[in-house]
Design a protein around this motif. Structure first.
Motif, PDB file in Angstrom:
ATOM      1  N   GLY A   1      28.125 -27.636  62.409  1.00 29.93           N
ATOM      2  CA  GLY A   1      27.676 -28.614  61.428  1.00 29.93           C
ATOM      3  C   GLY A   1      28.590 -28.704  60.232  1.00 29.93           C
TER       4      GLY A   1
ATOM      5  N   ASN B   1      44.729 -26.690  49.993  1.00 33.50           N
ATOM      6  CA  ASN B   1      46.201 -26.615  49.989  1.00 33.50           C
ATOM      7  C   ASN B   1      46.634 -25.942  48.690  1.00 33.50           C
ATOM      8  OD1 ASN B   1      46.642 -28.733  47.889  1.00 33.50           O
ATOM      9  ND2 ASN B   1      45.646 -30.008  49.445  1.00 33.50           N
TER      10      ASN B   1
ATOM     11  N   GLY C   1      42.400 -30.795  45.850  1.00 38.85           N
ATOM     12  CA  GLY C   1      41.680 -31.638  46.804  1.00 38.85           C
ATOM     13  C   GLY C   1      42.576 -32.156  47.904  1.00 38.85           C
ATOM     14  N   GLY C   2      41.960 -32.776  48.915  1.00 41.29           N
ATOM     15  CA  GLY C   2      42.699 -33.291  50.065  1.00 41.29           C
ATOM     16  C   GLY C   2      41.724 -33.902  51.044  1.00 41.29           C
ATOM     17  N   GLY C   3      42.102 -33.896  52.319  1.00 41.89           N
ATOM     18  CA  GLY C   3      41.218 -34.449  53.359  1.00 41.89           C
ATOM     19  C   GLY C   3      40.394 -33.344  54.009  1.00 41.89           C
ATOM     20  N   GLY C   4      39.887 -33.619  55.197  1.00 38.29           N
ATOM     21  CA  GLY C   4      39.173 -32.615  55.996  1.00 38.29           C
ATOM     22  C   GLY C   4      38.049 -31.955  55.233  1.00 38.29           C
TER      23      GLY C   4
ATOM     24  N   ALA D   1      35.570 -33.025  51.897  1.00 39.99           N
ATOM     25  CA  ALA D   1      34.097 -33.010  52.020  1.00 39.99           C
ATOM     26  C   ALA D   1      33.482 -32.115  50.941  1.00 39.99           C
ATOM     27  CB  ALA D   1      33.696 -32.530  53.414  1.00 39.99           C
TER      28      ALA D   1
ATOM     29  N   PRO E   1      34.900 -22.159  57.153  1.00 37.39           N
ATOM     30  CA  PRO E   1      35.268 -23.170  58.139  1.00 37.39           C
ATOM     31  C   PRO E   1      36.379 -22.595  59.017  1.00 37.39           C
ATOM     32  CG  PRO E   1      36.485 -23.583  56.137  1.00 37.39           C
ATOM     33  CD  PRO E   1      35.664 -22.315  55.902  1.00 37.39           C
ATOM     34  N   SER E   2      36.838 -23.356  59.978  1.00 40.98           N
ATOM     35  CA  SER E   2      37.908 -22.871  60.850  1.00 40.98           C
ATOM     36  C   SER E   2      39.247 -23.176  60.177  1.00 40.98           C
ATOM     37  CB  SER E   2      37.785 -23.553  62.214  1.00 40.98           C
ATOM     38  OG  SER E   2      38.704 -22.987  63.101  1.00 40.98           O
TER      39      SER E   2
ATOM     40  N   THR F   1      42.962 -24.917  61.349  1.00 43.43           N
ATOM     41  CA  THR F   1      42.948 -25.459  62.718  1.00 43.43           C
ATOM     42  C   THR F   1      42.798 -26.981  62.763  1.00 43.43           C
ATOM     43  OG1 THR F   1      40.558 -25.199  63.081  1.00 43.43           O
ATOM     44  CG2 THR F   1      41.961 -23.302  63.582  1.00 43.43           C
TER      45      THR F   1
ATOM     46  N   TYR G   1      46.447 -28.501  59.619  1.00 39.47           N
ATOM     47  CA  TYR G   1      47.537 -27.520  59.672  1.00 39.47           C
ATOM     48  C   TYR G   1      47.862 -27.030  61.090  1.00 39.47           C
ATOM     49  CZ  TYR G   1      47.806 -27.217  54.529  1.00 39.47           C
ATOM     50  OH  TYR G   1      47.985 -27.477  53.192  1.00 39.47           O
TER      51      TYR G   1
ATOM     52  N   VAL H   1      31.394 -21.716  60.420  1.00 36.07           N
ATOM     53  CA  VAL H   1      30.846 -23.068  60.533  1.00 36.07           C
ATOM     54  C   VAL H   1      31.870 -23.962  61.238  1.00 36.07           C
ATOM     55  CG1 VAL H   1      29.832 -24.998  59.308  1.00 36.07           C
ATOM     56  CG2 VAL H   1      29.604 -22.683  58.385  1.00 36.07           C
TER      57      VAL H   1
ATOM     58  N   PHE I   1      32.771 -27.654  62.924  1.00 36.29           N
ATOM     59  CA  PHE I   1      32.402 -29.053  62.819  1.00 36.29           C
ATOM     60  C   PHE I   1      32.034 -29.600  64.194  1.00 36.29           C
ATOM     61  CE2 PHE I   1      33.567 -33.142  60.407  1.00 36.29           C
ATOM     62  CZ  PHE I   1      32.417 -33.041  59.652  1.00 36.29           C
TER      63      PHE I   1
HETATM   64  N1  AR6 Z   1      32.242 -28.716  57.533  1.00 35.96           N
HETATM   65  C1  AR6 Z   1      32.788 -27.790  58.368  1.00 35.96           C
HETATM   66  N2  AR6 Z   1      34.006 -27.957  58.936  1.00 35.96           N
HETATM   67  C2  AR6 Z   1      34.695 -29.087  58.657  1.00 35.96           C
HETATM   68  C3  AR6 Z   1      34.200 -30.092  57.797  1.00 35.96           C
HETATM   69  C4  AR6 Z   1      32.911 -29.867  57.221  1.00 35.96           C
HETATM   70  N3  AR6 Z   1      32.339 -30.740  56.386  1.00 35.96           N
HETATM   71  N4  AR6 Z   1      35.125 -31.081  57.721  1.00 35.96           N
HETATM   72  C5  AR6 Z   1      36.161 -30.728  58.520  1.00 35.96           C
HETATM   73  N5  AR6 Z   1      35.902 -29.532  59.091  1.00 35.96           N
HETATM   74  P1  AR6 Z   1      41.088 -29.086  57.864  1.00 35.96           P
HETATM   75  P2  AR6 Z   1      43.290 -27.145  57.539  1.00 35.96           P
HETATM   76  C6  AR6 Z   1      36.724 -28.718  60.022  1.00 35.96           C
HETATM   77  O1  AR6 Z   1      42.063 -30.130  58.290  1.00 35.96           O
HETATM   78  O2  AR6 Z   1      43.720 -27.288  58.947  1.00 35.96           O
HETATM   79  C7  AR6 Z   1      43.227 -30.708  53.736  1.00 35.96           C
HETATM   80  O3  AR6 Z   1      43.708 -31.987  53.450  1.00 35.96           O
HETATM   81  C8  AR6 Z   1      37.782 -29.439  60.828  1.00 35.96           C
HETATM   82  O4  AR6 Z   1      37.187 -30.112  61.932  1.00 35.96           O
HETATM   83  O5  AR6 Z   1      40.033 -29.470  56.910  1.00 35.96           O
HETATM   84  O6  AR6 Z   1      43.229 -25.767  56.938  1.00 35.96           O
HETATM   85  C9  AR6 Z   1      43.622 -29.664  52.705  1.00 35.96           C
HETATM   86  O7  AR6 Z   1      43.721 -30.229  51.402  1.00 35.96           O
HETATM   87  C10 AR6 Z   1      38.629 -28.246  61.274  1.00 35.96           C
HETATM   88  O8  AR6 Z   1      38.005 -27.599  62.389  1.00 35.96           O
HETATM   89  O9  AR6 Z   1      41.864 -27.807  57.201  1.00 35.96           O
HETATM   90  C11 AR6 Z   1      44.944 -29.209  53.214  1.00 35.96           C
HETATM   91  O10 AR6 Z   1      45.996 -30.059  52.805  1.00 35.96           O
HETATM   92  C12 AR6 Z   1      38.548 -27.303  60.081  1.00 35.96           C
HETATM   93  O11 AR6 Z   1      37.477 -27.793  59.273  1.00 35.96           O
HETATM   94  C13 AR6 Z   1      44.799 -29.275  54.720  1.00 35.96           C
HETATM   95  O12 AR6 Z   1      43.798 -30.266  54.955  1.00 35.96           O
HETATM   96  C14 AR6 Z   1      39.810 -27.221  59.246  1.00 35.96           C
HETATM   97  O13 AR6 Z   1      40.448 -28.489  59.201  1.00 35.96           O
HETATM   98  C15 AR6 Z   1      44.277 -27.966  55.282  1.00 35.96           C
HETATM   99  O14 AR6 Z   1      44.289 -28.033  56.677  1.00 35.96           O
END
Ligand code: AR6
Length: 172
Positions: free
Chosen positions: A11, A26, A31-34, A38, A116-117, A120, A123, A154, A156
């Motif tokens: 979730g 990062n 802040g950023g995406g993913g 959130a 979170p993971s 993965t 990155y 946790v 997703f």
């Molecule tokens: N709850 C739980 N897991 C989540 C959620 C959520 N609300 N949203 C995404 N995930 P990522 P990274 C999962 O890309 O690889 C950002 O822009 C997602 O499905 O968020 O460490 C930062 O600012 C995946 O399994 O993180 C950095 O620039 C996991 O979270 C960069 O992304 C990690 O994906 C970090 O990349």
């Protein structure tokens, strides 16, 4: 360590009422995406204001803030490594993310933490390899101290949760 000390949840990590959720941020901590995006959306603008005072965070390290509008009391921001094929210290840097986040939780007397993971998503760290590192670090930490009592992984997606459950079961 009891088996129920580690739990896999599928979730949205922003919904969890725990002492701290971990952000896969990062190095800017701005802040950023993913999951980072959130968490900032759900916590509200005060989170970014506090993050601006932290002067970023090196890869593998962690910094703590308040949780603001999140149900979680705190956010622990950590920076996972970008995957470059495994020859650039990625495993040890990722292990550092888990270790340093857990240490911060312990230093602040926190009992429950949700990860979170890390690394993965954007990155591109291979999921099974990242999961093995996460599980090993969390188990080692839980065995060595008594402050942090509950750790949630946790995921997703249902597929990711299945991988975590499989690797956790293999390590029992
Ligand atoms: N709850 C739980 N897991 C989540 C959620 C959520 N609300 N949203 C995404 N995930 P990522 P990274 C999962 O890309 O690889 C950002 O822009 C997602 O499905 O968020 O460490 C930062 O600012 C995946 O399994 O993180 C950095 O620039 C996991 O979270 C960069 O992304 C990690 O994906 C970090 O990349």
């Amino acid at each position: 360590m009891s088996n129920s000390a580690i739990e896999v949840v599928q979730g949205d990590i922003t919904k969890l009422r725990v002492d701290a959720i971990v952000n896969a941020a990062n190095t800017s901590l701005l802040g950023g995406g993913g999951v980072d995006g959130a968490i900032h959306r759900a916590a509200g603008p005060q989170l970014l204001e506090e993050c601006k005072t932290l002067n970023g965070c090196p890869t593998g390290q962690a910094k703590i803030t308040q949780g603001y509008e999140l149900p979680a009391r705190h956010v622990i921001h950590t920076v996972g490594p970008v995957w470059h094929g495994g020859g650039q210290g990625e495993d040890e840097l990722l292990a550092g993310c888990y270790r340093n986040s857990l240490r911060l939780a312990q230093e602040h007397g926190l009992e429950s933490i949700a990860f979170p993971s890390i690394s993965t998503g954007a990155y591109r760290f291979p999921l099974e390899r990242a999961c093995g590192i996460a599980v090993a670090e969390v188990k080692r930490f839980l065995d060595a101290q008594e402050t942090v009592k509950k750790v949630f992984f946790v995921c997703f997606s249902a597929g990711d949760a299945e991988v975590y459950r499989k690797i956790l079961a293999e390590e029992q």
